[in-house]
Scaffold this active site. Structure first.
Site, short mmCIF file in Angstrom:
data_model
loop_
_atom_site.label_atom_id
_atom_site.label_comp_id
_atom_site.label_asym_id
_atom_site.label_seq_id
_atom_site.Cartn_x
_atom_site.Cartn_y
_atom_site.Cartn_z
CB ALA A 191 -103.65 71.32 -30.38
N PRO A 225 -95.30 68.68 -28.49
CG PRO A 225 -95.09 69.40 -30.71
CD PRO A 225 -94.43 68.56 -29.67
CD GLN A 269 -95.64 71.40 -33.81
OE1 GLN A 269 -96.82 71.39 -33.49
NE2 GLN A 269 -94.93 70.29 -33.97
CB CYS A 318 -101.24 68.33 -36.78
SG CYS A 318 -102.89 68.49 -36.07
CE LYS A 365 -94.17 64.94 -32.58
NZ LYS A 365 -95.57 64.71 -32.41
CG ASN A 374 -93.92 61.56 -30.51
OD1 ASN A 374 -94.74 61.99 -31.32
ND2 ASN A 374 -94.18 61.51 -29.24
N GLY A 375 -93.99 58.35 -29.70
CA GLY A 375 -95.08 57.39 -29.90
C GLY A 375 -95.03 56.25 -28.91
CG ASP A 376 -97.55 53.51 -28.73
OD1 ASP A 376 -98.43 54.38 -28.63
OD2 ASP A 376 -97.65 52.53 -29.47
#
Length: 324
Positions: free
Chosen positions: A18, A16, A70, A100, A139, A200-202
């Site tokens: 924004a 997700p 979400q 977030c 998340k 999640n990440g990179d």
């Protein structure tokens, strides 16, 4: 792979984001074999107050299923009520945002700020699970900052509260998107809980995805910035998982034609005025790394009509192909 009672065709998901994961972009990613799509984050309180702009963000089409919506907020009563409202929407999964890092979100104690208050976080999780007829996912981030890393604690609370799967971004709130994502924390969480863990990440390449799966043993991967201007990443990762073959990068024509298609879908969904402006960042992502793209990107940032943008992109493509 399953999340609750929802069967997923593959384990490569769209994160997700924004201002990014609206309906047109989700449909573009779905065409590239994305296993699970997430909407932009929805303000639970605004949803409870029947806000029209919020409801527009909740438009979901049959073609994109399965979809996770979400929601964010830190007041259990509003989060629970929002979960109840979402029972009447077509999304198959409900996700809670506790990751977030944006100042306008955390100033109210929402997003990653909620990780600083595990007791309140637990109340929020239980309120949403209790009121949702759909599987609820969460998340989170690694923690608030280097001194407050509590992702494993929150993950255990989430499992005990009835959460069906957990996505973890390997950075603290303080890091935003800087530095390197810590994949070790994903591995620690995977060893600590029995519900599915989504890393999640990179993840920007096929190789990144394989490395994450190998190093963390996570059940699925979630791609955010790596999908911006590059929806092909889902298809390429899935193809590698099935065949061991890495497909070539998309061609210049594929990138330009997809940008034009995406723009057309955005115009249909949001109207020309909004879509042309919103698409500027997407077009910049599609053009990234292409020859002489800075000039055409700057020109597109000043254009205000659909026809002019399409003409500019087609002209740029013709120029590039002529030079080859």
């Amino acid at each position: 792979m399953k999340i609750g009672n929802v069967e997923l065709k593959n384990k490569v998901f769209l994160s997700p984001m924004a201002g990014v994961t609206d309906l047109p972009f989700r449909l573009i990613c779905k065409e590239q074999n994305c296993g699970l799509l997430y909407t932009e984050m929805i303000n639970a309180k605004a949803l409870c107050y029947d806000d029209e702009n919020t409801k527009k963000m909740l438009k979901i089409e049959e073609a994109e299923q399965p979809v996770a919506v979400q929601i964010f907020g830190s007041e259990p009563e509003f989060m629970g009520r929002a979960a109840e409202i979402m029972n009447d929407y077509p999304n198959e999964i409900l996700d809670i945002n506790m990751g977030c890092p944006a100042p306008k979100v955390i100033k109210n104690g929402d997003g990653s700020a909620l990780m600083r208050n595990p007791k309140l976080a637990e109340e929020v999780l239980k309120a949403v699970v209790k009121n949702s007829k759909k599987p609820v996912t969460l998340k989170i981030r690694k923690g608030w900052d280097g001194e407050h890393i509590n992702a494993v604690e929150i993950a255990k609370i989430a499992e005990a509260s009835g959460i069906s799967a957990l996505a973890i971004h390997g950075r603290t709130r303080e890091q935003y998107y800087s530095g390197k994502a810590d994949w070790d924390i994903i591995s620690q969480i995977k060893k600590s809980i029995s519900i599915p863990v989504i890393g999640n990440g990179d993840i920007f390449t096929v190789e990144d995805s394989i490395n994450m799966l190998d190093k963390t043993n996570c059940d699925a991967i979630m791609i955010g910035r790596g999908s911006q201007g590059n929806p092909w990443i889902f298809k390429r990762i899935n193809h590698y998982m099935q065949t061991g073959e890495i497909l070539p990068e998309p061609t210049l024509e594929e990138k330009i034609n997809t940008a034009i298609k995406h723009l057309g879908m955005a115009v249909d969904e949001h109207g020309e005025y909004v879509a042309v402006r919103e698409m500027r960042k997407h077009i910049a992502w599609y053009l990234k790394g292409l020859r002489n793209s800075a000039r055409v990107r700057d020109e597109i940032n000043k254009i205000e009509t659909y026809e002019e943008v399409v003409s500019k992109l087609n002209g740029y493509m013709d120029d590039c192909l002529t030079l080859e």
